[in-house]
Design an enzyme around this catalytic site. Structure first.
Site, mmCIF file in Angstrom:
data_model
loop_
_atom_site.group_PDB
_atom_site.id
_atom_site.type_symbol
_atom_site.label_atom_id
_atom_site.label_comp_id
_atom_site.label_asym_id
_atom_site.label_seq_id
_atom_site.Cartn_x
_atom_site.Cartn_y
_atom_site.Cartn_z
ATOM 1 N N GLY A 363 37.737 85.646 43.480
ATOM 2 C CA GLY A 363 38.216 86.994 43.753
ATOM 3 C C GLY A 363 37.242 87.746 44.643
ATOM 4 O O GLY A 363 36.176 87.252 45.028
ATOM 5 N N TRP A 364 37.626 88.952 44.999
ATOM 6 C CA TRP A 364 36.830 89.746 45.929
ATOM 7 C C TRP A 364 35.392 89.915 45.452
ATOM 8 O O TRP A 364 34.437 89.720 46.213
ATOM 9 C CB TRP A 364 37.489 91.116 46.107
ATOM 10 C CG TRP A 364 36.769 92.052 47.004
ATOM 11 C CD1 TRP A 364 36.004 93.118 46.644
ATOM 12 C CD2 TRP A 364 36.748 92.024 48.439
ATOM 13 N NE1 TRP A 364 35.505 93.759 47.754
ATOM 14 C CE2 TRP A 364 35.941 93.112 48.880
ATOM 15 C CE3 TRP A 364 37.329 91.189 49.394
ATOM 16 C CZ2 TRP A 364 35.704 93.376 50.229
ATOM 17 C CZ3 TRP A 364 37.098 91.454 50.744
ATOM 18 C CH2 TRP A 364 36.304 92.530 51.138
ATOM 19 N N GLU A 405 36.988 84.391 48.959
ATOM 20 C CA GLU A 405 37.189 85.422 49.972
ATOM 21 C C GLU A 405 35.883 85.704 50.713
ATOM 22 O O GLU A 405 35.121 86.584 50.291
ATOM 23 C CB GLU A 405 37.742 86.699 49.325
ATOM 24 C CG GLU A 405 39.056 86.462 48.593
ATOM 25 C CD GLU A 405 39.657 87.715 47.979
ATOM 26 O OE1 GLU A 405 39.318 88.841 48.454
ATOM 27 O OE2 GLU A 405 40.455 87.595 47.051
ATOM 28 N N TYR A 406 35.542 84.929 51.857
ATOM 29 C CA TYR A 406 36.433 83.957 52.512
ATOM 30 C C TYR A 406 35.581 82.805 53.012
ATOM 31 O O TYR A 406 34.418 83.030 53.377
ATOM 32 C CB TYR A 406 37.156 84.601 53.698
ATOM 33 C CG TYR A 406 38.000 85.787 53.302
ATOM 34 C CD1 TYR A 406 39.314 85.618 52.852
ATOM 35 C CD2 TYR A 406 37.472 87.067 53.358
ATOM 36 C CE1 TYR A 406 40.081 86.704 52.479
ATOM 37 C CE2 TYR A 406 38.232 88.153 52.975
ATOM 38 C CZ TYR A 406 39.529 87.969 52.530
ATOM 39 O OH TYR A 406 40.275 89.038 52.144
ATOM 40 N N MET A 471 47.483 85.931 51.039
ATOM 41 C CA MET A 471 47.286 87.329 50.623
ATOM 42 C C MET A 471 47.775 88.295 51.703
ATOM 43 O O MET A 471 46.998 88.953 52.391
ATOM 44 C CB MET A 471 45.823 87.559 50.265
ATOM 45 C CG MET A 471 45.392 86.787 49.020
ATOM 46 S SD MET A 471 43.684 87.109 48.522
ATOM 47 C CE MET A 471 42.786 86.164 49.745
ATOM 48 N N THR A 472 49.092 88.383 51.816
ATOM 49 C CA THR A 472 49.719 89.197 52.859
ATOM 50 C C THR A 472 49.837 90.653 52.418
ATOM 51 O O THR A 472 50.928 91.220 52.356
ATOM 52 C CB THR A 472 51.084 88.605 53.241
ATOM 53 O OG1 THR A 472 51.819 88.310 52.030
ATOM 54 C CG2 THR A 472 50.933 87.336 54.040
ATOM 55 N N TYR A 473 48.719 91.240 52.090
ATOM 56 C CA TYR A 473 48.604 92.655 51.732
ATOM 57 C C TYR A 473 47.172 93.085 52.013
ATOM 58 O O TYR A 473 46.339 92.252 52.420
ATOM 59 C CB TYR A 473 48.980 92.904 50.270
ATOM 60 C CG TYR A 473 48.458 91.877 49.296
ATOM 61 C CD1 TYR A 473 47.115 91.831 48.957
ATOM 62 C CD2 TYR A 473 49.303 90.924 48.728
ATOM 63 C CE1 TYR A 473 46.622 90.888 48.076
ATOM 64 C CE2 TYR A 473 48.820 89.975 47.847
ATOM 65 C CZ TYR A 473 47.482 89.958 47.524
ATOM 66 O OH TYR A 473 46.998 89.018 46.649
ATOM 67 N N ASP A 474 46.882 94.365 51.829
ATOM 68 C CA ASP A 474 45.550 94.888 52.135
ATOM 69 C C ASP A 474 45.172 94.714 53.604
ATOM 70 O O ASP A 474 43.995 94.623 53.945
ATOM 71 C CB ASP A 474 44.466 94.247 51.251
ATOM 72 C CG ASP A 474 44.493 94.754 49.833
ATOM 73 O OD1 ASP A 474 45.201 95.734 49.577
ATOM 74 O OD2 ASP A 474 43.814 94.158 48.978
#
Length: 631
Positions: A363-364, A405-406, A471-474
């Protein structure tokens, strides 16, 4: 995973809404009423009643007839309590900001700001002593009337008495315990200026009980069946207030079919959600979501010292659940070998055997450890296998998900492990976990030239992945504090987009062009919005002064909050945006999700996933939209 249909709108400007003749048969509920109002000639909308009579000779009682989520039907009953006939009547009330009348019948209804007035039409102004008449309306918003007057006096019978407002909405019912044939319900009490008398309990549209307390046990149910519950309160004057939110519960037992076809429908469950968000595995049952998904990613495990490690031991396997909090209605004991989310997931899989649960690592916040782990991918894979397959919870998990990420690029920190590191790690994971376990990954959607997709060999790693969650957001957010405002999850590009390649279609196209098959790609959907404040432009592309205030952090808010606090005012590039006051938000709605899932099917994608469950409404309306769109 990176971080934690537009409504039609009209401005009335004080003009009358409708003077429709009395509907005799309501076969179509609110739709028929709205259609009748819209069918009237314009000249019919300006008829006014005669002057109101003296105060103290009438009462007015409000009832919320029905609530369908995006709107409601209300009704006023005017009664002549005097000894002489009335020749006219006028009811006035205030709605809180955000609640409004959209159409009305059997009265002329006008507005001045949040103050509303209903006057009789020509045929129903005369009331003999003891007689009563009703008029109704459709509205939007969660509020209830306040400050009611009828013919200038208080609605409960005269200027010497304070107005009697209806009770507030009770809290949304909570379920527990739930058995194969019964559902226990409890809710927070409503409030009223004169006192709450009792509560009506509804299963779907049918009233099943009236109780004086704030709990009820519904029995005689069928196993493996989904039920929806709501509650309304009644005050000592007999007025019924607005409905609570709805609770959806599926009783255990029976056969719960998996999602039709071979499409993946996956949601992230966060271990920290059990704290401030008060979101637990049981919510997947009560919302109806568990029957509409194929996979759960449990987030997150940590990556430290080249190994997979526990993320939150208390939430993961130690937190004790009471009977009403537990998936199966059975309380944890102090000495049982496994508690916490893991045990609740085990119980969930017993009721929904089609579900696959993966443990997601990274995760981030916790991606910084992947660089060290990638230096010895075989040892890293061994550590992850040992943890996921720990005998205490091995049956809970069906594989592993890696959220780096990433790779060879910058996120919260920068990685320089090289373009091949991600492929080597995925190869080692698949070799260790074998063909009977899933190995998946969440990957970047940065399709800009020289962007993050170009930094790692995602096509080579795809040979070892069962699927990727893209992750097609943010794409955009208030980390650019002055804007420009832009939707954080655009499906396609659009004129004025701040960064080329920052949209779902370009990301999927680039991954396919590099050799990743569409059948291994899931489209990402956010169950939250991103927003700015200090915005003066309703359309995208405006300037801002900073991030809008959110419940848990600035610039981000759950869909379940935004759908009411800042309803969508437009769409762009396949997603929605909302302007309210000086705030500007973008988020997906059931309508935009329908468009995105249709596009995903047209592109031959494996399915869709979302971040994350707790952002959805209590009845799981976004999860239901994803499910329906992929069928």
């Amino acid at each position: 995973m990176s971080r934690s249909a537009p409504r039609p709108r009209r401005t009335y400007g004080g003009a009358p809404l409708s003077t429709a003749p009395p509907p005799r048969i309501r076969l179509f509920g609110r739709l028929a009423a709205a259609a009748a109002a819209l069918a009237l000639p314009v000249a019919g909308l300006v008829a006014l009643a005669g002057p109101a009579q003296a105060a103290g000779s009438a009462t007015a009682t409000y009832t919320k007839v029905s609530d369908w989520g995006s709107g409601f039907e209300g009704k006023w009953t005017v009664k002549n309590t005097g000894t002489t006939a009335l020749t006219a009547w006028t009811v006035e009330w205030d709605f809180p900001a955000g609640t409004r009348v959209t159409s009305a019948w059997d009265a002329t209804v006008t507005a001045s700001g949040n103050h509303w007035t209903g006057r009789n039409v020509g045929w129903n102004g005369s009331l003999a002593p003891g007689a009563s008449v009703t008029f109704g309306f459709n509205g939007t918003g969660p509020g209830a009337p306040a400050g009611c007057t009828v013919n200038g006096g208080s609605c409960d019978g005269g200027p010497s008495q304070p107005g009697d407002t209806p009770p507030s909405a009770p809290g949304t019912p909570a379920a527990g315990p739930v058995t194969e044939t019964s559902v226990g319900l409890s809710w927070a009490a409503a409030t009223d200026d004169k006192g709450v008398k009792d509560y009506d309990v509804y299963r779907g549209p049918a009233k099943i009980a009236t109780v004086t307390g704030t709990s009820y046990a519904d029995t005689g149910l069928a196993k493996g069946t989904t039920y929806t519950y709501s509650v309304t309160a009644r005050d000592t004057a007999g007025q019924t207030g607005p409905s609570s939110g709805t609770l959806t519960v599926t009783t255990p037992g029976g056969t719960v079919p998996p999602d039709p076809g071979d499409k993946v429908t996956l949601g992230y469950f966060t271990n920290w959600g059990v704290y401030g968000r008060n979101y637990h595995v049981k919510n997947l049952v009560t919302s109806g979501t568990a029957a509409k998904i194929t996979h759960i990613n449990y987030a997150f495990g940590n990556v430290q010292g080249g190994k997979c490690t526990i993320g939150d031991a208390y939430a993961d396997y130690d937190k004790a659940y009471t009977a009403d909090q537990s998936v199966d209605g059975k309380a944890d004991t102090w000495d049982q070998p496994l508690r916490g989310n893991f045990n609740q997931l085990r119980k969930l899989k017993a009721q929904y055997p089609h579900l696959k649960v993966l443990w997601s690592f990274g995760g981030w916040t916790w991606s910084g450890g992947f660089g060290q782990a990638a230096a010895n991918p075989a040892a890293f894979a061994q550590s992850c296998h040992d943890l996921v397959e720990d005998p205490r919870w091995a049956d809970v998990f069906d594989g592993i998900d890696l959220d780096w990420e990433y790779p060879n690029a910058c996120g919260l920190s920068c990685d320089t492990s090289g373009a091949a590191a991600f492929t080597n790690m995925m190869q080692a994971m698949k070799a260790k976990f074998g063909p009977n376990n899933l190995v998946t990954a969440a990957i970047t959607a940065d399709a800009s030239d020289g962007g993050k997709i170009d930094k790692a060999d995602y096509a080579g790693a795809a040979r070892y992945a069962d699927f990727y969650n893209v992750m097609t957001y943010d794409f955009f957010g208030a980390w650019a504090a002055q804007g420009p405002t832009a939707p954080h999850s655009p499906l396609t590009s659009y004129a004025g987009i701040p960064q080329a390649g920052f949209n779902s279609a370009d990301a999927i196209a680039k991954l396919k062009a590099k050799g990743v098959p569409g059948s291994k790609l899931n489209l990402g959907i956010g169950f939250y919005g991103r927003g700015w404040t200090g915005v003066t432009q309703a359309a995208p592309g405006g300037t801002a002064t900073g991030p809008a205030q959110g419940t848990y952090e600035q610039g981000i808010e759950d869909y379940k909050v935004l759908k009411n606090s800042c309803p969508a005012t437009g769409t762009i590039a396949g997603t929605a945006y909302a302007a309210c006051g000086s705030n500007w938000w973008s988020y997906d709605t059931p309508a935009t999700i329908a468009g995105k899932t249709a596009w995903a099917k047209q592109q031959g994608l494996r399915g869709a996933f979302y971040w994350e469950f707790s952002g959805d409404t209590a009845n799981g309306e976004l999860a239901a939209a994803v499910h329906a769109g992929l069928r």
